[in-house]
Enzyme design. Structure first.
Site, short mmCIF file in Angstrom:
data_model
loop_
_atom_site.label_atom_id
_atom_site.label_comp_id
_atom_site.label_asym_id
_atom_site.label_seq_id
_atom_site.Cartn_x
_atom_site.Cartn_y
_atom_site.Cartn_z
N LYS A 1 -3.92 7.93 -5.52
CA LYS A 1 -4.84 8.54 -4.63
C LYS A 1 -3.99 10.54 -5.83
O LYS A 1 -2.77 9.95 -6.01
CB LYS A 1 -3.90 8.95 -3.06
CG LYS A 1 -2.52 9.08 -3.32
CD LYS A 1 -2.22 9.18 -1.97
CE LYS A 1 -0.49 9.13 -1.88
NZ LYS A 1 -0.62 8.77 -0.36
N ARG B 1 8.48 6.64 10.16
CA ARG B 1 8.85 7.29 11.06
C ARG B 1 8.07 6.82 12.44
O ARG B 1 9.30 6.02 13.13
CB ARG B 1 7.65 9.10 10.56
CG ARG B 1 8.19 9.63 9.19
CD ARG B 1 7.55 9.84 8.68
NE ARG B 1 6.15 9.41 8.29
CZ ARG B 1 5.19 9.82 7.50
NH1 ARG B 1 5.35 11.31 6.87
NH2 ARG B 1 4.33 9.38 6.60
O1 PNS Z 1 4.68 8.44 -1.40
P1 PNS Z 1 4.47 7.18 -0.58
O2 PNS Z 1 2.26 7.81 -1.26
O3 PNS Z 1 3.39 6.40 0.16
O4 PNS Z 1 4.98 6.15 -2.46
C1 PNS Z 1 4.39 4.83 -2.38
C2 PNS Z 1 4.65 4.10 -3.49
C3 PNS Z 1 4.46 5.04 -4.98
C4 PNS Z 1 6.15 3.15 -3.08
C5 PNS Z 1 3.90 2.74 -4.31
O5 PNS Z 1 2.37 3.37 -4.10
C6 PNS Z 1 3.81 1.75 -4.96
O6 PNS Z 1 5.06 0.97 -5.08
N1 PNS Z 1 3.20 2.03 -6.05
C7 PNS Z 1 3.61 1.15 -8.02
C8 PNS Z 1 2.69 -0.06 -7.45
C9 PNS Z 1 3.10 -1.02 -7.54
O7 PNS Z 1 4.20 -1.65 -7.09
N2 PNS Z 1 2.19 -2.04 -6.31
C10 PNS Z 1 2.56 -2.89 -5.94
C11 PNS Z 1 3.62 -3.41 -4.61
S1 PNS Z 1 2.48 -2.45 -3.26
#
Ligand code: PNS
Length: 157
Positions: free
Chosen positions: A41, A90
């Site tokens: 996003k 939350r």
């Molecule tokens: O603040 P957010 O947008 O909820 O954070 C989401 C985040 C960054 C933690 C998540 O998108 C992420 O870990 N992305 C990295 C890609 C990854 O490792 N994906 C596989 C495991 S879900």
């Protein structure tokens, strides 16, 4: 030393995030707050700005460092020597997404544990999306974001 990473979009950082960072910093020797680069996003604030806002909002916490990452979170966590991924919870609607991510990350690297911090009740309603909406509609952000973030949002949102 026990090391943790606290990943997220932080678009922008809210007082709810800062509360989680403060609490995590009391449990771990070092906490890397890791801002995701190139998320699926699109972010409202540029990576540089999200990191700068976080740095200012956490500069009172000695064992916290603000960083960024791309690629798999577990790979970043391993590189940092972290034994835990921190996430905040939350309301109930957070659960499904967080549960799925925690189990996926465990499948990818069983050595890294996800640790959840329950939000402080006063931040249970708070989200970066709502904060952006309020700022766009010229509402007051008092108590929702650190002062430096409120100032920044006045200028750009
Ligand atoms: O603040 P957010 O947008 O909820 O954070 C989401 C985040 C960054 C933690 C998540 O998108 C992420 O870990 N992305 C990295 C890609 C990854 O490792 N994906 C596989 C495991 S879900």
């Amino acid at each position: 030393m026990k090391i943790a990473v606290y990943p997220g979009s932080f678009d922008p950082v809210t007082n709810g995030h800062v509360d989680v960072i403060e609490r995590a910093s009391r449990m771990f020797g070092k906490v890397y707050v890791a801002v995701i680069r190139n998320p699926e996003k699109e972010a409202y604030f540029a990576l540089k700005d999200r990191m700068e806002m976080l740095k200012q909002a956490t500069r009172h916490i000695k064992n916290v460092a603000v960083d960024s990452f791309s690629g798999l979170l577990v790979d970043y966590a391993k590189k940092k020597g972290a034994l835990a991924i921190i996430r905040g919870l939350r309301v109930g609607s957070d659960f499904d997404y967080e549960f799925q991510m925690a189990l996926t990350n465990r499948k990818l690297n069983p050595k890294i544990e996800t640790v959840f911090f329950m939000t402080d009740g006063k931040y249970a309603f708070l989200s970066s999306s709502l904060v952006k909406q309020i700022a766009k509609l010229r509402g007051a952000l008092t108590g929702m974001v650190p002062p430096n973030v409120a100032k920044k949002m006045k200028g750009v949102v």
